[in-house]
Design a protein around this motif. Structure first.
Motif, PDB file in Angstrom:
ATOM      1  N   VAL A 247       0.867  -1.185   0.000  1.00  0.00           N
ATOM      2  CA  VAL A 247       0.000   0.000   0.000  1.00  0.00           C
ATOM      3  C   VAL A 247       0.902   1.232   0.000  1.00  0.00           C
ATOM      4  CG1 VAL A 247      -1.769   1.316   1.240  1.00  0.00           C
ATOM      5  CG2 VAL A 247      -1.822  -1.197   1.292  1.00  0.00           C
ATOM      6  N   LEU A 248       0.761   2.046  -1.057  1.00  0.00           N
ATOM      7  CA  LEU A 248       1.498   3.311  -1.127  1.00  0.00           C
ATOM      8  C   LEU A 248       0.511   4.445  -0.868  1.00  0.00           C
ATOM      9  CD1 LEU A 248       3.438   2.678  -4.498  1.00  0.00           C
ATOM     10  CD2 LEU A 248       4.221   2.176  -2.159  1.00  0.00           C
ATOM     11  N   VAL A 249       0.941   5.423  -0.096  1.00  0.00           N
ATOM     12  CA  VAL A 249       0.095   6.601   0.108  1.00  0.00           C
ATOM     13  C   VAL A 249       0.827   7.777  -0.532  1.00  0.00           C
ATOM     14  CG1 VAL A 249      -1.139   8.031   1.793  1.00  0.00           C
ATOM     15  CG2 VAL A 249      -0.715   5.615   2.288  1.00  0.00           C
ATOM     16  N   GLY A 250       0.189   8.366  -1.541  1.00  0.00           N
ATOM     17  CA  GLY A 250       0.870   9.426  -2.310  1.00  0.00           C
ATOM     18  C   GLY A 250       0.202  10.772  -2.122  1.00  0.00           C
ATOM     19  N   GLU A 251       1.058  11.800  -2.016  1.00  0.00           N
ATOM     20  CA  GLU A 251       0.508  13.170  -1.843  1.00  0.00           C
ATOM     21  C   GLU A 251       0.151  13.800  -3.179  1.00  0.00           C
ATOM     22  OE1 GLU A 251       3.511  15.390   0.183  1.00  0.00           O
ATOM     23  OE2 GLU A 251       3.310  14.204   2.023  1.00  0.00           O
ATOM     24  N   ASP A 252       0.834  13.355  -4.258  1.00  0.00           N
ATOM     25  CA  ASP A 252       0.640  13.988  -5.569  1.00  0.00           C
ATOM     26  C   ASP A 252      -0.216  13.071  -6.453  1.00  0.00           C
ATOM     27  OD1 ASP A 252       0.726  15.100  -8.037  1.00  0.00           O
ATOM     28  OD2 ASP A 252       2.889  14.901  -8.328  1.00  0.00           O
ATOM     29  N   PRO A 253      -1.474  13.444  -6.678  1.00  0.00           N
ATOM     30  CA  PRO A 253      -2.351  12.555  -7.462  1.00  0.00           C
ATOM     31  C   PRO A 253      -1.943  12.451  -8.924  1.00  0.00           C
ATOM     32  CG  PRO A 253      -3.455  14.638  -7.013  1.00  0.00           C
ATOM     33  CD  PRO A 253      -2.152  14.683  -6.255  1.00  0.00           C
ATOM     34  N   ARG A 254      -0.969  13.263  -9.358  1.00  0.00           N
ATOM     35  CA  ARG A 254      -0.485  13.183 -10.750  1.00  0.00           C
ATOM     36  C   ARG A 254       0.782  12.343 -10.848  1.00  0.00           C
ATOM     37  NH1 ARG A 254      -4.798  14.358 -13.768  1.00  0.00           N
ATOM     38  NH2 ARG A 254      -5.930  16.028 -12.761  1.00  0.00           N
ATOM     39  N   ASP A 255       1.250  11.810  -9.719  1.00  0.00           N
ATOM     40  CA  ASP A 255       2.437  10.948  -9.771  1.00  0.00           C
ATOM     41  C   ASP A 255       2.089   9.666 -10.536  1.00  0.00           C
ATOM     42  OD1 ASP A 255       5.259  10.517  -8.331  1.00  0.00           O
ATOM     43  OD2 ASP A 255       4.214   8.591  -8.411  1.00  0.00           O
ATOM     44  N   GLU A 256       3.117   9.014 -11.096  1.00  0.00           N
ATOM     45  CA  GLU A 256       2.856   7.808 -11.906  1.00  0.00           C
ATOM     46  C   GLU A 256       2.212   6.677 -11.102  1.00  0.00           C
ATOM     47  OE1 GLU A 256       6.729   6.146 -13.318  1.00  0.00           O
ATOM     48  OE2 GLU A 256       6.284   4.587 -11.839  1.00  0.00           O
ATOM     49  N   ILE A 257       2.336   6.693  -9.767  1.00  0.00           N
ATOM     50  CA  ILE A 257       1.696   5.605  -9.002  1.00  0.00           C
ATOM     51  C   ILE A 257       0.168   5.637  -9.159  1.00  0.00           C
ATOM     52  CG2 ILE A 257       3.559   5.348  -7.300  1.00  0.00           C
ATOM     53  CD1 ILE A 257       1.765   6.827  -5.265  1.00  0.00           C
ATOM     54  N   PHE A 258      -0.370   6.788  -9.622  1.00  0.00           N
ATOM     55  CA  PHE A 258      -1.809   6.885  -9.835  1.00  0.00           C
ATOM     56  C   PHE A 258      -2.202   6.769 -11.310  1.00  0.00           C
ATOM     57  CE2 PHE A 258      -1.161   9.115  -5.782  1.00  0.00           C
ATOM     58  CZ  PHE A 258      -2.031   8.378  -4.993  1.00  0.00           C
ATOM     59  N   SER A 259      -1.218   6.592 -12.194  1.00  0.00           N
ATOM     60  CA  SER A 259      -1.577   6.532 -13.617  1.00  0.00           C
ATOM     61  C   SER A 259      -0.965   5.358 -14.375  1.00  0.00           C
ATOM     62  CB  SER A 259      -1.175   7.841 -14.309  1.00  0.00           C
ATOM     63  OG  SER A 259       0.203   8.093 -14.128  1.00  0.00           O
ATOM     64  N   THR A 260       0.144   4.797 -13.886  1.00  0.00           N
ATOM     65  CA  THR A 260       0.834   3.728 -14.620  1.00  0.00           C
ATOM     66  C   THR A 260       0.329   2.358 -14.179  1.00  0.00           C
ATOM     67  OG1 THR A 260       2.809   5.086 -14.819  1.00  0.00           O
ATOM     68  CG2 THR A 260       3.122   2.718 -15.057  1.00  0.00           C
ATOM     69  N   GLU A 261       0.077   1.484 -15.162  1.00  0.00           N
ATOM     70  CA  GLU A 261      -0.316   0.112 -14.813  1.00  0.00           C
ATOM     71  C   GLU A 261       0.944  -0.683 -14.456  1.00  0.00           C
ATOM     72  OE1 GLU A 261      -1.339  -2.937 -17.784  1.00  0.00           O
ATOM     73  OE2 GLU A 261      -3.146  -3.344 -16.627  1.00  0.00           O
ATOM     74  N   TYR A 262       1.049  -1.120 -13.182  1.00  0.00           N
ATOM     75  CA  TYR A 262       2.192  -1.967 -12.787  1.00  0.00           C
ATOM     76  C   TYR A 262       1.845  -3.444 -12.940  1.00  0.00           C
ATOM     77  CZ  TYR A 262       4.142   2.248 -10.550  1.00  0.00           C
ATOM     78  OH  TYR A 262       4.645   3.512 -10.295  1.00  0.00           O
ATOM     79  N   PHE A 263       0.550  -3.749 -12.935  1.00  0.00           N
ATOM     80  CA  PHE A 263       0.072  -5.126 -13.069  1.00  0.00           C
ATOM     81  C   PHE A 263       0.697  -6.041 -12.006  1.00  0.00           C
ATOM     82  CE2 PHE A 263      -1.325  -8.854 -15.680  1.00  0.00           C
ATOM     83  CZ  PHE A 263      -2.639  -8.464 -15.758  1.00  0.00           C
ATOM     84  N   GLY A 264       0.618  -5.578 -10.763  1.00  0.00           N
ATOM     85  CA  GLY A 264       1.142  -6.332  -9.640  1.00  0.00           C
ATOM     86  C   GLY A 264       0.402  -5.919  -8.383  1.00  0.00           C
ATOM     87  N   PRO A 265       0.810  -6.450  -7.231  1.00  0.00           N
ATOM     88  CA  PRO A 265       0.060  -6.209  -5.988  1.00  0.00           C
ATOM     89  C   PRO A 265       0.415  -4.873  -5.329  1.00  0.00           C
ATOM     90  CG  PRO A 265       1.868  -7.703  -5.563  1.00  0.00           C
ATOM     91  CD  PRO A 265       1.926  -7.391  -7.031  1.00  0.00           C
ATOM     92  N   ILE A 266       0.182  -3.791  -6.061  1.00  0.00           N
ATOM     93  CA  ILE A 266       0.574  -2.461  -5.571  1.00  0.00           C
ATOM     94  C   ILE A 266      -0.650  -1.544  -5.648  1.00  0.00           C
ATOM     95  CG2 ILE A 266       2.143  -0.505  -5.916  1.00  0.00           C
ATOM     96  CD1 ILE A 266       4.038  -2.479  -7.399  1.00  0.00           C
ATOM     97  N   LEU A 267      -1.106  -1.096  -4.489  1.00  0.00           N
ATOM     98  CA  LEU A 267      -2.285  -0.228  -4.416  1.00  0.00           C
ATOM     99  C   LEU A 267      -1.845   1.166  -3.970  1.00  0.00           C
ATOM    100  CD1 LEU A 267      -5.397   0.225  -4.375  1.00  0.00           C
ATOM    101  CD2 LEU A 267      -5.358  -0.536  -1.986  1.00  0.00           C
ATOM    102  N   SER A 268      -2.159   2.175  -4.775  1.00  0.00           N
ATOM    103  CA  SER A 268      -1.804   3.561  -4.432  1.00  0.00           C
ATOM    104  C   SER A 268      -3.031   4.266  -3.868  1.00  0.00           C
ATOM    105  CB  SER A 268      -1.326   4.304  -5.678  1.00  0.00           C
ATOM    106  OG  SER A 268      -0.293   3.571  -6.292  1.00  0.00           O
ATOM    107  N   VAL A 269      -2.835   4.933  -2.730  1.00  0.00           N
ATOM    108  CA  VAL A 269      -3.965   5.597  -2.056  1.00  0.00           C
ATOM    109  C   VAL A 269      -3.740   7.102  -2.052  1.00  0.00           C
ATOM    110  CG1 VAL A 269      -5.245   5.821   0.126  1.00  0.00           C
ATOM    111  CG2 VAL A 269      -4.301   3.593  -0.550  1.00  0.00           C
ATOM    112  N   PHE A 270      -4.773   7.837  -2.465  1.00  0.00           N
ATOM    113  CA  PHE A 270      -4.757   9.289  -2.345  1.00  0.00           C
ATOM    114  C   PHE A 270      -5.817   9.678  -1.316  1.00  0.00           C
ATOM    115  CE2 PHE A 270      -6.255  13.565  -3.607  1.00  0.00           C
ATOM    116  CZ  PHE A 270      -5.067  14.253  -3.413  1.00  0.00           C
ATOM    117  N   VAL A 271      -5.372  10.424  -0.296  1.00  0.00           N
ATOM    118  CA  VAL A 271      -6.300  10.839   0.769  1.00  0.00           C
ATOM    119  C   VAL A 271      -6.745  12.274   0.469  1.00  0.00           C
ATOM    120  CG1 VAL A 271      -6.565  11.155   3.260  1.00  0.00           C
ATOM    121  CG2 VAL A 271      -5.066   9.332   2.380  1.00  0.00           C
ATOM    122  N   TYR A 272      -8.065  12.450   0.321  1.00  0.00           N
ATOM    123  CA  TYR A 272      -8.577  13.784  -0.018  1.00  0.00           C
ATOM    124  C   TYR A 272      -9.392  14.363   1.140  1.00  0.00           C
ATOM    125  CZ  TYR A 272     -13.192  11.650  -1.138  1.00  0.00           C
ATOM    126  OH  TYR A 272     -14.406  10.996  -1.081  1.00  0.00           O
TER     127      TYR A 272
END
Ligand SMILES: NC(=O)c1ccc[n+]([C@@H]2O[C@H](COP(=O)([O-])OP(=O)(O)OC[C@H]3O[C@@H](n4cnc5c(N)ncnc54)[C@H](O)[C@@H]3O)[C@@H](O)[C@H]2O)c1
Ligand SMILES: N[C@@H](CCC=O)C(=O)O
Length: 377
Positions: A247-272
């Motif tokens: 589980v990744l928690v990212g501050e920047d919703p435009r970072d690649e963790i919110f747009s790139t398909e990794y196709f693996g067990p990686i969940l990116s969370v944006f807290v609004y």
């Protein structure tokens, strides 16, 4: 519909040529479906399975023969995608491509068809279901247990190696403070190991190429300011290609963790901030090029309706109070738009019709015998 004295009918012909079915490594059912759908509509098929799913391909082939599929209707050709395509895509009789796999591969195939277009006897039908960056969007009214379960199951089942896997989540601050510790604790407790041991939640990822991609994404996340690795974050290939659910928690919703398909067990969370629900709808819609699956978790009916309308084109399969995965053939036809594919809904009637070329036949039962019309006097 027939006017008096006219008999209209439609002849649903197979395509004039053969269909090239190309299947991915995941989901053996996809491997069965992609060559079979055009064959059911009367076409001859050349089927190239993924090199990492050839055994499954061979079993399907044997099953089709056991079911008395005529020899030569579905022709299994194993090998490297580029090498097989060099022959198949330049064949003048190529009449269609039925593809499931990554977006870059599909775009490459489409480009090759475009480059060869003058050499084909007919315009090939190009049908493709491709990648995703599938979302879970929580409204402040969401039930925390429903949300946590949708995130865990949605992101980590099958090691996140399904195109529908949840890989970005948008959670209001009030709810994040409620579910964070549980989500992190449960993620850390998920057992990862041999899939023959059914007590394991997850197995290894498919191959060294996938492992290297996930490992690189985790290394980048660990060293990027503004990204917190809340759970997991490690990978180990000493005894198989094992990647911890992360589980990744990212501050920047435009970072690649919110747009790139990794196709693996990686969940990116944006807290609004809870008050920014309206803005977050735009963020979900525009934050990724894909539009495959997504879910909204909310108890407020108006919020469900808002999300359904504002995210109308953000997912071909949209879920309410559920994980964004696990479509059932015959119940939720599957496929997405934008960079996720042509949305021809593999396994559904819409898809079968792509493999026919309709001939309209008009038969006049009382044919005219003079050229003058009544208004000519
Ligand atoms: N939308 C869906 O329904 C769906 C379902 C399953 C998987 N997927 C997507 O598939 C991807 C994972 O599968 P993958 O790693 O097997 O994808 P991939 O694109 O690497 O390979 C898919 C198939 O294409 C072949 N291939 C690769 N390069 C080729 C080329 N130049 N010419 C012809 N064939 C070529 C491969 O050998 C394989 O058979 C993910 O992006 C996932 O989202 C989508
Ligand atoms: N149709 C499957 C995903 C197939 C992609 O890999 C689902 O709905 O989860």
């Amino acid at each position: 519909m027939n006017a008096p004295g006219i008999w209209n009918r439609l002849d649903h012909r197979p395509l004039e040529g053969f269909v090239y079915a190309i299947t991915p490594f995941n989901f053996t059912a996809i491997a069965g479906n992609l060559p079979t759908a055009p064959a059911l509509m009367g076409n001859t098929v050349v089927w190239k399975p993924s090199p990492t799913q050839q055994a499954g391909g061979a079993l399907h082939d044997a099953a089709a023969r056991g079911g008395r599929a005529a020899p030569g209707v579905i022709n299994l050709v194993t090998g490297d995608g580029l090498d097989v395509s060099a022959e198949v895509l330049t064949d003048p009789d190529l009449a269609g491509i039925h593809f499931t796999g990554s977006t870059p591969t599909f775009q490459h195939l489409w480009g090759q068809v475009g480059a060869n277009i003058a050499g084909y006897r007919t315009y090939p039908r190009v049908v493709g279901e491709t990648g995703g960056k599938d979302f879970v969007l929580a409204h402040p009214s969401a039930d925390p247990d429903v949300l946590r379960t949708a995130m865990l199951r949605g992101a980590f089942e099958y090691q996140g190696q399904k195109c529908s896997a949840a890989s970005r989540a948008f959670v209001p601050r009030s709810l994040w403070s409620v579910i964070r510790d549980d989500l992190v604790g449960l993620t850390e407790s998920l057992s990862v190991g041999d899939v023959r041991d059914l007590s394991n939640f997850m197995g290894a990822v498919i191959d060294d190429r996938a492992f290297a991609k996930h490992d690189a994404a985790l290394q980048r996340a660990r060293s990027t300011p503004g990204i917190e690795v809340a759970a997991g974050g490690t990978a180990d290939d000493s005894e198989g290609w094992f990647v911890r659910p992360t589980v990744l928690v990212g501050e920047d919703p435009r970072d690649e963790i919110f747009s790139t398909e990794y196709f693996g067990p990686i969940l990116s969370v944006f807290v609004y901030d809870d008050a920014q629900w309206d803005d977050v709808l735009d963020l979900v819609d525009s934050g990724s090029a894909y539009a495959l699956t997504g879910s909204v978790i909310a108890q407020d009916r108006y919020a469900v309706q808002q999300a359904s309308e504002r995210l109308r084109f953000a997912a071909g399969n949209f879920y309410v109070n559920d994980k964004p995965t696990g479509a059932v053939v015959g119940q939720q036809p599957f496929g997405g738009g934008r960079a996720s594919g042509t949305n021809d809904k593999a396994g559904a009637m819409q898809n079968l019709q792509r493999w026919t070329s309709t001939r309209a036949i008009k038969e006049t039962l009382v044919p005219p015998t003079a050229h003058e019309y009544p208004h000519m006097g």
